[in-house]
Write an enzyme that holds these catalytic residues in place. Structure first.
Site, PDB file in Angstrom:
ATOM      1  N   CYS A 274      -4.956 -13.399  16.441  1.00  0.00           N
ATOM      2  CA  CYS A 274      -4.055 -14.004  17.425  1.00  0.00           C
ATOM      3  C   CYS A 274      -4.699 -15.153  18.205  1.00  0.00           C
ATOM      4  O   CYS A 274      -4.058 -15.694  19.120  1.00  0.00           O
ATOM      5  CB  CYS A 274      -3.561 -12.944  18.400  1.00  0.00           C
ATOM      6  SG  CYS A 274      -4.875 -12.199  19.400  1.00  0.00           S
TER       7      CYS A 274
ATOM      8  N   CYS B  49     -16.156  26.099 -10.239  1.00  0.00           N
ATOM      9  CA  CYS B  49     -16.601  27.466 -10.533  1.00  0.00           C
ATOM     10  C   CYS B  49     -18.106  27.629 -10.395  1.00  0.00           C
ATOM     11  O   CYS B  49     -18.624  28.718 -10.630  1.00  0.00           O
ATOM     12  CB  CYS B  49     -16.160  27.881 -11.932  1.00  0.00           C
ATOM     13  SG  CYS B  49     -16.927  26.933 -13.262  1.00  0.00           S
TER      14      CYS B  49
ATOM     15  N   CYS C 189       7.112  -9.205 -27.721  1.00  0.00           N
ATOM     16  CA  CYS C 189       8.088  -9.989 -26.963  1.00  0.00           C
ATOM     17  C   CYS C 189       9.522  -9.638 -27.356  1.00  0.00           C
ATOM     18  O   CYS C 189      10.423  -9.698 -26.510  1.00  0.00           O
ATOM     19  CB  CYS C 189       7.829 -11.483 -27.141  1.00  0.00           C
ATOM     20  SG  CYS C 189       7.920 -12.056 -28.844  1.00  0.00           S
TER      21      CYS C 189
ATOM     22  N   CYS D 169     -20.878  31.993  21.673  1.00  0.00           N
ATOM     23  CA  CYS D 169     -20.182  32.410  22.900  1.00  0.00           C
ATOM     24  C   CYS D 169     -20.332  33.924  23.081  1.00  0.00           C
ATOM     25  O   CYS D 169     -20.156  34.692  22.124  1.00  0.00           O
ATOM     26  CB  CYS D 169     -18.717  32.011  22.818  1.00  0.00           C
ATOM     27  SG  CYS D 169     -17.731  32.575  24.223  1.00  0.00           S
TER      28      CYS D 169
ATOM     29  N   HIS E 153       8.505 -16.761 -30.493  1.00  0.00           N
ATOM     30  CA  HIS E 153       8.581 -16.013 -29.241  1.00  0.00           C
ATOM     31  C   HIS E 153      10.035 -15.736 -28.878  1.00  0.00           C
ATOM     32  O   HIS E 153      10.895 -16.619 -28.975  1.00  0.00           O
ATOM     33  CB  HIS E 153       7.913 -16.789 -28.102  1.00  0.00           C
ATOM     34  CG  HIS E 153       7.968 -16.084 -26.784  1.00  0.00           C
ATOM     35  ND1 HIS E 153       7.285 -14.917 -26.535  1.00  0.00           N
ATOM     36  CD2 HIS E 153       8.637 -16.377 -25.640  1.00  0.00           C
ATOM     37  CE1 HIS E 153       7.523 -14.530 -25.301  1.00  0.00           C
ATOM     38  NE2 HIS E 153       8.339 -15.396 -24.739  1.00  0.00           N
TER      39      HIS E 153
END
EC number: 3.4.19.12
Length: 708
Positions: free
Chosen positions: A172, A13, A443, A90, A585
């Site tokens: 290559c 803006c 876990c 032009c 765990h």
């Protein structure tokens, strides 16, 4: 500095905001960010383009390689007026053409010769633009790369752009052509690039007229002919091309606006691997970036170099592809230190996010007194049977990346907790595999979602449902927990009584654990998760806590069966999930798809089709003792026969020929969620493309070398 000078203008803006504002006061648009990523400047022969630019403006006197779009940075004064002053109008259509154009780009009318009374400044011929400062972020964009093209030579076989000092193609191995061929090829490419740049600038019009001004090379006769032919051909599709460019520009702008500092550092590191810049990789590593991070589709589109970058590539892939041995040694060291893993949820982040949204949408809260959350879909994750079709070396790599070998060893070898029955593991194809997950307090939630949907609880959707269910149904779960704790203590000969305030304090602590991301969870939380899943949860775990010296410290109390006892049996599924517990765990224990054999077990005719995978989960330990059923009420407590009867009511049970009581876990690939199936297929395709005879460190051959 004046008041006007210290303010920043909004790019949407144009309102001038105070320097302390991070958003526009009028339209709330985000304040543009500055340059983020820098690298050593290119040493090209055209360095005079940015001669007026002060290197001290960026960190370390380096110039940026990848940075946000110019629309995301503070606006600088445009050179649009200078460009218009050099153009000629032009006489037929009044279109403003470039000074070197001999015909009008729009109507192809011949350019009028300059009148003797016309000033050079108005005609634009013979005038030289005034030097201006080049934006460092635009100095290395696609249009200004023409200035650095003289540093490269293009391979005639694979078209890869090699550095000038390279004697052969790095892709290559094709030898470098002689100087005459290289110069001719470079001139051809430069001419085509100039045409493309003129075309791009013409269709963007005023939107891009404020970009960096370029110094035009002398126009040869061959270039003029090519440009004239190109202009005639392109006029037919001008409108469509302009619209496509605008859509592509908007899409790229949206992607760039979503990018964060870490994302730009990662892209800079990827380009650094391709260009041989080790400093970019070091900058990404020092910021805490993940070396195993993979390129997404949006990032590949932003890099805009399909010959080098592809979706799913990591820094290691790029280092192998471009034979950066020095970088590869550093990257592989970092990856090995992180014990690189590759589970299905990591391969396709877009699908994983869709699955998370599906899980969130399938969570509902039951109306009534017991207002517990529950999942509407029954999903069971299994490893695909196609793994067995892979070569042995590839299978070993796959299992190393998806399984937690330490947990598997502890549950199988150190203590016979899983796969202790040869009948179940071999003849009945019910071998359990411990999936790798995050080693944190999440876990348990991760393993529950891995055993069902195959993903992590990254957004804590399941943790939130767990906390809300505990809070809204606190009275129901509190009563079960209190009775169970009292009975368990008395069963070990501990006769004591606590005041209600002490019980309430302990219960408040359990509630607080559910609301804290990363906090470790307890048996009560598993009991609540069984109600959210509406299916039983079987935990196979070590029985004792041990110190680092191997000394027994106490009972773990996690192993056993958790039933959704507070639901009606008709509201729940009888197909359980299995979890493993080792030293604080949890891990998801999943099976591999099988052929759905019938007549497995003593007198158990399953009558199932070949698409259904049935995994037999033992309800007894290796000593043939029945697993404990947790959180039973005083009425449900009883001897072993009564508990076995209760298990048969909540689970599909049978007895094998070896006399092992098992619960049947049923899953079907055809009935599984399509997003989960698609995610597993993409993950498996990664290993299908690996050649078994590979000697590369990351196990992948460079399959696309011949396509470069």
């Amino acid at each position: 500095m004046s008041e006007h000078g210290i303010k920043w203008a909004c790019e949407y803006c144009t309102y001038e905001n105070w320097p302390s504002a991070i958003k526009c006061t009028m339209c709330r648009a985000q304040r543009p960010s500055g340059t983020i990523i820098t690298e050593d400047p290119f040493k090209s022969g055209s360095s005079d383009v940015g001669r007026d630019w002060d290197p001290s403006s960026t960190e370390g006197g380096s110039s940026p390689l990848i940075c946000p779009d110019s629309s995301a940075r503070p606006r600088v004064k445009s050179s649009y007026s200078m460009e218009n002053a050099n153009k000629w109008s032009c006489h037929m259509c009044t279109y403003l053409n470039w000074p070197r154009a001999i015909r009008c780009t729009q109507c192809l009318s011949q350019r009028r010769t300059r009148s003797p009374t016309e000033s050079p400044q108005s005609s634009g011929s013979g005038s030289r633009p005034v030097a201006f400062s080049v934006d460092p972020c635009e100095e290395y964009n696609d249009r200004n790369k023409l200035n650095t093209r003289t540093q490269h030579w293009t391979c005639s076989v694979c078209t890869y752009e090699n550095w000038a000092k390279a004697k052969k193609c790095v892709v290559c191995d094709h030898p470098r052509p002689n100087n005459i061929e290289a110069i001719e090829l470079a001139e051809t490419e430069e001419a085509s690039s100039i045409i493309n740049e003129q075309d791009r600038a013409r269709w963007r019009g005023g939107c891009s007229s404020g970009n960096s001004q370029r110094r035009s090379p002398p126009t040869t006769k061959r270039d003029s002919e090519v440009k004239m032919d190109f202009q005639r051909i392109e006029l037919a599709g001008a409108v469509g091309t302009k619209e496509e460019l605008e859509v592509d520009f908007k899409k790229l702008k949206q992607i760039k606006n979503r990018m964060k500092k870490t994302d730009w550092l990662f892209l800079n590191a990827c380009v650094g691997v391709v260009e041989g810049d080790l400093a970019a990789i070091e900058a990404y590593k020092s910021s805490g970036g993940d070396i195993a991070r993979q390129l997404t589709a949006d990032e590949v589109r932003l890099l805009n170099r399909p010959s080098a970058f592809d979706v799913g590539y990591t820094l290691v892939h790029l280092a192998i592809r471009f034979q950066r041995q020095d970088m590869l040694a550093i990257l592989l060291t970092e990856v090995s230190q992180q014990a690189a893993k590759c589970i299905p949820a990591m391969v396709c982040p877009e699908l994983t996010e869709q699955i998370r949204r599906e899980i969130a949408a399938s969570l509902h809260q039951r109306k009534g007194d017991f207002a517990c959350y529950f999942l509407t879909d029954l999903v069971t994750f299994t490893l695909p049977a196609d793994i067995e079709d892979l070569p042995p070396t590839v299978q070993e790599k796959l299992f190393d990346e998806v399984l937690d070998r330490d947990v598997q060893k502890e549950l199988e070898e150190e203590s016979p907790i899983i796969n202790w029955s040869l009948e179940l593991a071999t003849r009945l194809d019910s071998r359990l595999y411990a999936l790798w997950n995050r080693t944190a307090g999440d876990c348990l939630l991760d393993s529950v979602l891995q055993a069902t949907w195959g993903i992590y609880d990254k957004d804590s959707v399941l943790r939130k449902a767990l906390h809300d269910s505990l809070h809204d149904c606190s009275h129901w779960f509190y009563t079960r927990w209190k009775d169970w704790e009292s009975w368990y203590s008395q069963s070990f000969g501990l006769h004591f009584s606590l005041r209600e305030e002490q019980w309430q304090e302990d219960w408040a602590f359990i509630l607080s654990l559910a609301s804290q991301p990363g906090a470790s969870l307890e048996q009560t939380h598993i009991f609540v998760l069984a109600h959210i899943l509406r299916r039983p949860i079987i935990v196979y775990g070590v029985k004792y806590y041990k110190s680092f010296r191997g000394e027994t410290l106490g009972y773990t109390r996690f192993q056993g069966v958790y039933l959704p006892l507070l639901w009606e049996q008709s509201f729940c599924w009888k197909s359980p999930i299995a979890l493993g517990y080792t030293r604080g765990h949890f891990s998801a224990l999943v099976a591999m798809e099988n052929d759905g054999y019938g007549n497995r077990g003593a007198g158990a005719n399953l009558n199932t089709d070949d698409d259904v995978t049935i995994t037999f989960l033992p309800l007894v330990d290796s000593e043939r003792k029945l697993l404990h059923v947790h959180f039973l009420s005083a009425q449900e407590l009883g001897n072993e026969e009564q508990q076995e009867k209760l298990l048969r009511e909540w689970l599909d049970c049978c007895v094998t020929e070896g006399g092992v009581l098992v619960a049947m876990q049923k899953s079907s690939r055809r009935r599984n969620h399509p997003l989960v199936t698609q995610m597993v297929e993409k993950w498996l395709d990664r290993y299908r493309q690996i050649r078994p005879c590979t000697s590369l460190s990351d196990g992948e051959e460079d399959e696309d070398d011949e396509d470069e």
